[in-house]
Design a protein around this motif. Structure first.
Motif, PDB file in Angstrom:
ATOM      1  N   VAL A  10       8.082  -0.284   3.000  1.00 12.29           N
ATOM      2  CA  VAL A  10       7.166   0.228   1.966  1.00 12.29           C
ATOM      3  C   VAL A  10       6.066   1.069   2.605  1.00 12.29           C
ATOM      4  O   VAL A  10       5.693   2.133   2.080  1.00 12.29           O
ATOM      5  CB  VAL A  10       6.578  -0.946   1.142  1.00 12.29           C
ATOM      6  N   THR A  11       5.555   0.633   3.751  1.00 11.63           N
ATOM      7  CA  THR A  11       4.521   1.393   4.444  1.00 11.63           C
ATOM      8  C   THR A  11       5.036   2.754   4.886  1.00 11.63           C
ATOM      9  O   THR A  11       4.347   3.772   4.724  1.00 11.63           O
ATOM     10  CB  THR A  11       4.008   0.607   5.664  1.00 11.63           C
ATOM     11  N   TYR A  13       7.471   4.467   3.549  1.00  9.13           N
ATOM     12  CA  TYR A  13       7.674   5.259   2.328  1.00  9.13           C
ATOM     13  C   TYR A  13       6.351   5.832   1.832  1.00  9.13           C
ATOM     14  O   TYR A  13       6.264   7.013   1.492  1.00  9.13           O
ATOM     15  CB  TYR A  13       8.326   4.371   1.266  1.00  9.13           C
ATOM     16  N   VAL A  14       5.317   5.024   1.827  1.00  7.28           N
ATOM     17  CA  VAL A  14       4.005   5.478   1.361  1.00  7.28           C
ATOM     18  C   VAL A  14       3.431   6.533   2.301  1.00  7.28           C
ATOM     19  O   VAL A  14       2.848   7.524   1.851  1.00  7.28           O
ATOM     20  CB  VAL A  14       3.048   4.277   1.208  1.00  7.28           C
ATOM     21  N   VAL A  15       3.612   6.363   3.603  1.00  5.02           N
ATOM     22  CA  VAL A  15       3.109   7.349   4.564  1.00  5.02           C
ATOM     23  C   VAL A  15       3.799   8.689   4.359  1.00  5.02           C
ATOM     24  O   VAL A  15       3.151   9.741   4.363  1.00  5.02           O
ATOM     25  CB  VAL A  15       3.284   6.838   6.011  1.00  5.02           C
ATOM     26  N   LEU A  17       5.154   9.813   1.577  1.00  9.81           N
ATOM     27  CA  LEU A  17       4.653  10.386   0.320  1.00  9.81           C
ATOM     28  C   LEU A  17       3.253  10.968   0.492  1.00  9.81           C
ATOM     29  O   LEU A  17       2.937  12.033  -0.074  1.00  9.81           O
ATOM     30  CB  LEU A  17       4.649   9.329  -0.781  1.00  9.81           C
ATOM     31  N   LEU A  18       2.404  10.301   1.254  1.00 12.88           N
ATOM     32  CA  LEU A  18       1.064  10.827   1.497  1.00 12.88           C
ATOM     33  C   LEU A  18       1.106  12.112   2.320  1.00 12.88           C
ATOM     34  O   LEU A  18       0.297  13.024   2.092  1.00 12.88           O
ATOM     35  CB  LEU A  18       0.200   9.780   2.191  1.00 12.88           C
ATOM     36  N   TYR A  21       2.077  14.813  -0.080  1.00 13.40           N
ATOM     37  CA  TYR A  21       0.935  15.135  -0.926  1.00 13.40           C
ATOM     38  C   TYR A  21      -0.113  15.941  -0.162  1.00 13.40           C
ATOM     39  O   TYR A  21      -0.677  16.896  -0.699  1.00 13.40           O
ATOM     40  CB  TYR A  21       0.308  13.854  -1.482  1.00 13.40           C
ATOM     41  N   GLY A  35      -0.175   9.945  10.281  1.00 15.22           N
ATOM     42  CA  GLY A  35       1.117   9.532   9.730  1.00 15.22           C
ATOM     43  C   GLY A  35       2.157   9.348  10.815  1.00 15.22           C
ATOM     44  O   GLY A  35       2.942   8.403  10.789  1.00 15.22           O
ATOM     45  N   SER A  82       6.789  13.022  10.170  1.00 14.90           N
ATOM     46  CA  SER A  82       5.474  13.250   9.591  1.00 14.90           C
ATOM     47  C   SER A  82       5.225  14.731   9.309  1.00 14.90           C
ATOM     48  O   SER A  82       4.830  15.104   8.200  1.00 14.90           O
ATOM     49  CB  SER A  82       4.407  12.702  10.532  1.00 14.90           C
ATOM     50  N   SER A  85       7.521  16.163   6.590  1.00 15.70           N
ATOM     51  CA  SER A  85       7.051  15.788   5.251  1.00 15.70           C
ATOM     52  C   SER A  85       5.888  16.661   4.825  1.00 15.70           C
ATOM     53  O   SER A  85       5.805  17.093   3.676  1.00 15.70           O
ATOM     54  CB  SER A  85       6.621  14.321   5.231  1.00 15.70           C
TER      55      SER A  85
END
Length: 103
Positions: A10-11, A13-15, A17-18, A21, A35, A82, A85
């Motif tokens: 989950v961490t 995945y969130v990194v 997505l951030l 963004y 990241g 990183s 993304s």
């Protein structure tokens, strides 16, 4: 241990997505560094966590050492994820998302 692995997934995945963004909002390039460090820590923990979590008395003479090349590979993969993304959010998403007409 399964809870730790789920939290790590989950961490990560969130990194990611951030990072996407931060690319969309056109943040500075150095925003990819934190990241990459988090993702490299997650990769290293998933690879070596079971070996290091055995405790000091459990077969301490046979603990594996991490070679310099392994750390370079882990860091290269993490920073690659990183910054890819970030670049995905900065260059690809604006091309595929239609812009709204001015109101």
């Amino acid at each position: 241990m399964i809870t730790v692995r789920l939290l790590a997934a989950v961490t990560a995945y969130v990194v990611v997505l951030l990072e996407v963004y931060s690319g969309v909002i056109r943040g500075p390039w150095w925003w990819g560094l934190p990241g990459g460090l988090v993702i490299s820590l997650l990769i290293a923990t998933s690879i070596f966590g079971d070996q290091l979590g055995r405790g000091p008395g459990a077969d301490a003479g046979n603990r594996p050492t991490v070679a310099f090349g392994q750390w370079l590979l882990i860091l290269a993969v993490a920073f690659g994820v990183s910054f890819f993304s970030y670049a995905f959010g900065r260059f690809i998403i604006p091309d595929i998302m239609p812009t709204l007409p001015p109101s």
